[in-house]
Design an enzyme around this catalytic site. Structure first.
Site: not given
Length: 323
Positions: A52, A75, A163, A169, A171, A205
């Site tokens: 906001e 809030c 896998a 695994s 792709w 990751l």
């Protein structure tokens, strides 16, 4: 554009901020005057400024008498990091507020709406509530369940293998599915793998989409032993109750980790990327998680989205829980 379309635009803004605002909610806000957008904003990285405040700053003096579309109740509590958004809207002279959801934070929880109404601002609630709930699901889970929303991601063959028998695994799914999985990863605050996946694959990751490299989440491994720098150790799935700065958590790697979170009934959302291949003997996507008699498997998951991603299929399920 009508009210619903403006709210959808606000939800899209908030969704794009997901994974960057915890422990604050990923709110979106659009301000409209005479049928045209005059300001927009989303909660910024680290939780401030709020959506906001960003939208009102963009609108400036034009906000007087305008309509603000916001995905969550503004809030009402004071903070050393900035003024309450309900007070900012009153000071700006907003004429009408349309909100998708109320805020379960006990410091606000209706007080924001009351403050706006007391100031003579028309307040309408509930528009596009279901879409907003999904966008804010991580924050809402932390407020109502005391833990992050948990998404389990599985990329597997038709016969449920992740896998081959030799451990290959990469792709199983195609490029479009992998890109989508990276977008999901970018919306998480923390991504978790099992200790076996950590040792075998040494996963990065990170988010590998051009322009989104800075959206890589923090990393954790399910283990009772120490972790290297840059990783968080979670001794068990229920350790997530202590993660007070995480709204959205994704479990990504290993049948053991998947089974542990399922056994603890801590998976709220399940994403399955299904490749049109058969592997046969190979690594399973999920191990035993103590299901019991087969009838117990029914009535637990609702399919909420499915689509084609190239040659693959993406299915999203939500855990059905008692309200």
């Amino acid at each position: 554009m009508n009210d619903a379309q403006w709210m959808q635009a606000a939800i899209a803004l908030g969704q794009d901020a997901r994974g960057r605002t915890a422990p604050n909610p990923n709110v979106g806000c659009v301000i409209v005057a005479d049928g045209s957008e005059i300001g927009q904003g989303a909660t910024q990285a680290g939780g401030r400024p709020h959506a906001e405040a960003v939208a009102l700053a963009a609108a400036g003096d034009r906000a007087r008498g305008a309509t603000a579309y916001v995905t969550l109740e503004p809030c009402a509590h004071e903070s050393t990091r900035g003024p309450a958004c309900s007070d900012l809207m009153i000071a700006a002279g907003i004429g009408r507020l349309v909100a998708a959801l109320g805020d379960p934070d006990r410091r606000t929880n209706g007080r924001g709406f009351d403050r706006l109404r007391d100031a003579g601002i028309a307040v309408e609630t509930g528009l596009e509530a279901e879409s907003a709930r999904r966008s804010l699901a991580g924050y809402l889970a932390r407020r109502t369940l005391g833990r992050p929303l948990v998404t389990l991601k599985l990329a597997m063959s038709i016969d449920g293998r992740i896998a081959t028998a030799h451990g290959e695994s990469k792709w199983i799914t195609g490029e479009e599915a992998r890109i989508d999985a990276h977008r999901e990863r970018a919306a998480a605050d923390l991504v978790v793998v099992g200790s076996g996946t950590y040792r075998t694959d040494a996963p990065k990751l990170d988010v590998r989409i051009a322009g989104m490299e800075d959206r890589s989440p923090r990393r954790a491994v399910l283990t009772r032993t120490a972790c290297p720098d840059g990783w968080t150790a979670l001794a068990a799935p229920d350790a997530i109750f202590a993660l007070h700065d995480v709204n959205d958590l994704m479990v990504e790697g290993g049948a053991g980790a998947a089974s542990a979170f399922l056994a603890a009934d801590l998976v709220d959302r399940l994403i399955v990327y299904r490749a049109p291949i058969l592997i046969g003997d190979g690594g399973r996507g999920i191990g035993d998680f103590g299901l019991g008699p087969l009838p117990a498997a029914h009535g637990r998951w609702d399919l909420v989205d499915e689509r084609a991603l190239g040659i693959d299929r993406r299915e999203v399920y939500e855990r059905r829980r008692e309200q």
